[in-house]
Design an enzyme around this catalytic site. Sequence first.
Site, short mmCIF file in Angstrom:
data_model
loop_
_atom_site.label_atom_id
_atom_site.label_comp_id
_atom_site.label_asym_id
_atom_site.label_seq_id
_atom_site.Cartn_x
_atom_site.Cartn_y
_atom_site.Cartn_z
N ASP A 194 10.47 20.28 28.17
CA ASP A 194 10.79 18.84 28.10
C ASP A 194 10.16 18.23 26.85
O ASP A 194 9.82 18.91 25.88
CB ASP A 194 10.32 18.16 29.41
CG ASP A 194 11.18 16.95 29.77
OD1 ASP A 194 10.93 15.86 29.22
OD2 ASP A 194 12.10 17.09 30.60
N ARG A 249 9.31 1.55 24.78
CA ARG A 249 8.59 2.83 24.83
C ARG A 249 8.19 3.26 23.40
O ARG A 249 8.36 4.41 23.02
CB ARG A 249 9.45 3.92 25.48
CG ARG A 249 8.60 4.97 26.17
CD ARG A 249 9.41 6.20 26.53
NE ARG A 249 8.61 7.13 27.30
CZ ARG A 249 8.85 8.42 27.42
NH1 ARG A 249 9.91 8.95 26.85
NH2 ARG A 249 8.07 9.18 28.13
N ASP A 284 18.32 12.89 26.59
CA ASP A 284 17.70 11.70 27.18
C ASP A 284 18.02 10.45 26.37
O ASP A 284 18.45 10.51 25.21
CB ASP A 284 16.18 11.92 27.24
CG ASP A 284 15.54 11.25 28.44
OD1 ASP A 284 16.11 10.27 28.95
OD2 ASP A 284 14.46 11.69 28.86
N CYS A 299 20.49 12.20 30.82
CA CYS A 299 19.32 11.56 31.42
C CYS A 299 19.15 10.25 30.68
O CYS A 299 19.47 10.15 29.49
CB CYS A 299 18.12 12.48 31.21
SG CYS A 299 16.57 11.80 31.79
N ASP A 359 14.05 9.36 37.79
CA ASP A 359 12.69 9.83 37.52
C ASP A 359 11.85 9.83 38.79
O ASP A 359 10.74 10.37 38.81
CB ASP A 359 12.01 8.92 36.47
CG ASP A 359 12.35 9.37 35.06
OD1 ASP A 359 12.93 10.45 34.90
OD2 ASP A 359 12.03 8.63 34.11
C1 GLA Z 1 12.40 10.29 30.63
C2 GLA Z 1 13.05 11.30 31.54
C3 GLA Z 1 11.99 12.24 32.08
C4 GLA Z 1 11.28 12.92 30.95
C5 GLA Z 1 10.72 11.88 30.00
C6 GLA Z 1 10.15 12.53 28.74
O1 GLA Z 1 11.59 9.41 31.32
O2 GLA Z 1 13.74 10.68 32.55
O3 GLA Z 1 12.57 13.19 32.95
O4 GLA Z 1 12.17 13.77 30.28
O5 GLA Z 1 11.70 10.94 29.60
O6 GLA Z 1 9.63 11.60 27.89
#
Ligand code: GLA
Length: 725
Positions: free
Chosen positions: A365, A442, A477, A525, A547
């Site tokens: 990730d 963020r 994402d 995502c 999440d």
């Molecule tokens: C988002 C995604 C999470 C993870 C974070 C990484 O919040 O939904 O699953 O991948 O980013 O920063």
Amino acid sequence: MAIWKTKTGFKLDTRNTSYLMETKEKYLLHTYYGAYISDESAQDVICTHYYNFNSYPGYDWSSPSFALNSLPWEYGTCGVADYRVPPIRVRQADGSTVIDPHYEGAELFDGIPDLEGLPFPYADDGERVQTLEVTLVDPATQIAVILGYTVFEQKDVIVRYTKVENRSQATVTLEKVHSLQMDFNRNNYDFIHLYGDWAKERQIERIPLHQGSQGFSSRRGSTGHGNAPFFALCDHDATETSGDAYGFHLMYSGCHQTEIETDLHGTTRCVMGIHADHFAWKLEPGAAFTTPAALLTFSDHGIGEMSRRFHTFIRDNICPKQWRTAKRPILINNWEATYFNFNEEKLLGIAKRASELGIEMLVMDDGWFGHRTDDHSSLGDWYEDRSRLPLGVPHLAQEVEKLGMKFGIWMEPEMISPDSDLYRAHPDYAIHIPGRVGSLGRHQLVLDFSRKEVVDCIYEMMEKILSTAPISYLKWDMNRSLTEMFSISLPADRQGEFAHRYVLGVYDLMHRVVTRFPRLLLENCSGGGGRFDTGMLRYSPQIWTSDDTDASERVKIQYGTSIAFPVSCMGAHVSACPNHQTNRTTSFDTRAKIAMNGTFGYELDVNKLSQAEQDAIPAQCAFYRTHAELINRGDLHRLQTPFGTSEFGAWAYVSQDKKEILLFAYRCLGHSEPTDLYVKLPADPALRYECDGVKVCGDTLSKAGVRLVFGSGDHLALCRYYKAK
Ligand code: GLA
């Protein structure tokens, strides 16, 4: 044949539904949508003679009783005597916005249209699909409105879209063009929609339509966590198995808007499309604009059947074909295991143990690129951080493959951190308005994907990493909404096009990536499930649902999501306890049983689990693999809602021949004196089933039901498999 030209208009037929539109005077009326009827006309059910007081001006001087304001239109006028919410507004050079399109003609063709850069469902192998395009033209302005209807006869789905052509000599601005208008000659429906927030996506709200306006929207530049671009209207007494239910999806991943209006004449109008607040499209003479698609279905057997029609359609006509029946790997993702605190050794440690336990893919990730040690930097620098991965991503991927596992990575291609090489080289690539300080979300900015050179730049980096390492999966994402929507490459009079052009840029990049890497499994995502829509599903067959990985919360999130989307597209993982979002502890068994209702995986460090938990994983994986086909392609029946005051939730997957039933149930809180809980199963009464060695008649399962024995304790899930012999 699915589409008929009738004496008075057009009839669209699917296996179980009919849709009728008929011309009256010069107008195209919507006369019927519902269960299949053989009749060609439904004009008689439309009242054209409402009391026509002078505040309700008629159609024209020759037919004063033809009340525009109460007739059901196929696509409304704007600024004439229909005062209900319009689906369209076009600003002329003189400032006026009136549009009153008259029926001009229609064209019928086999197959699907090309919506130029917008996702659209495809025809299944051998499936006959027809499209009707009906042209309406406003005589005064020569603006043509072309209404498209693609009929997927076998699936009971009609896909609508709207094209506007400027046939005049002057430039105009489209201020609103919705994909769909649907008028009903009733207003006594319940309205179902899926609302939410981060970590609480797609909760179900069902409320009776009230007098006046209602609806939902997103102004975030993307779909958003707040409201899925989906709604349903159903009879007040409709249940999962009975009553009329209409479902509508907007196949779009940007700002969206649904407006529903009821009136005293007992009518309902729904319009759905790109949000008008972030939209103004300049249309030169001869130019055209096409809206995203909207998907429609209807069931007179309740909400469950409505959902299943969409489930089948999304699986077989929207999600990339190569993933329709292909096995999705059981994955382990390191996000909740390590967050940013990982290196190659740690990842390989997780992969090694996971592979021994039967897990099939490791997903690395956030944090592998640039110099990203937290979420303050490096988005846009899509090359590995050598201090974490000294031998690079290809080496790590090969090491993972040596363990017999596949390898996947995380990227956030639409974003740029102010602290990144990309930003230092191209600060102008970030969305910004010169002279105005932009908002961070963020700690990051959004790339201006309305510019092709920006999309090209990101594509090149993605292409490089995806082609140099054996990468089987990409988690794409998108962790912040758009603000200060503006592009330095657009002239002032085209800034209103920005939000839509951004979405077209995203689709373009996704299209390029999946075309170049057809075997790459894309999982979308957006801060969890913030961009869960049928547009995204055209490129990625699965989306990280939320999440929030707490099993108890996930029951509601996944149950709510299932109203509109199939289980095969819901990313669901077993995570560590106490849960990182809710701090709740649920048993390992409950967590696995809930995560199996999706694309099953793990999101924890297997080495930190107790021995008993580790020992349970091979059986969990084996159980999922055995039943994956039934879960992902079987018919989902929701049996008991977990929402409201309900003590438990239950649902089942049923094979086409009804010989297999997989029941899942979840109970929130236990009691000292437990009451018996029952559900009736959608079994075939003529069959005899067996479950855990006990034989039982389908008749009994469907009429008397089955008793759910959870045992004592809170947050317990159960699962039972019935097989007809
Ligand atoms: C988002 C995604 C999470 C993870 C974070 C990484 O919040 O939904 O699953 O991948 O980013 O920063």
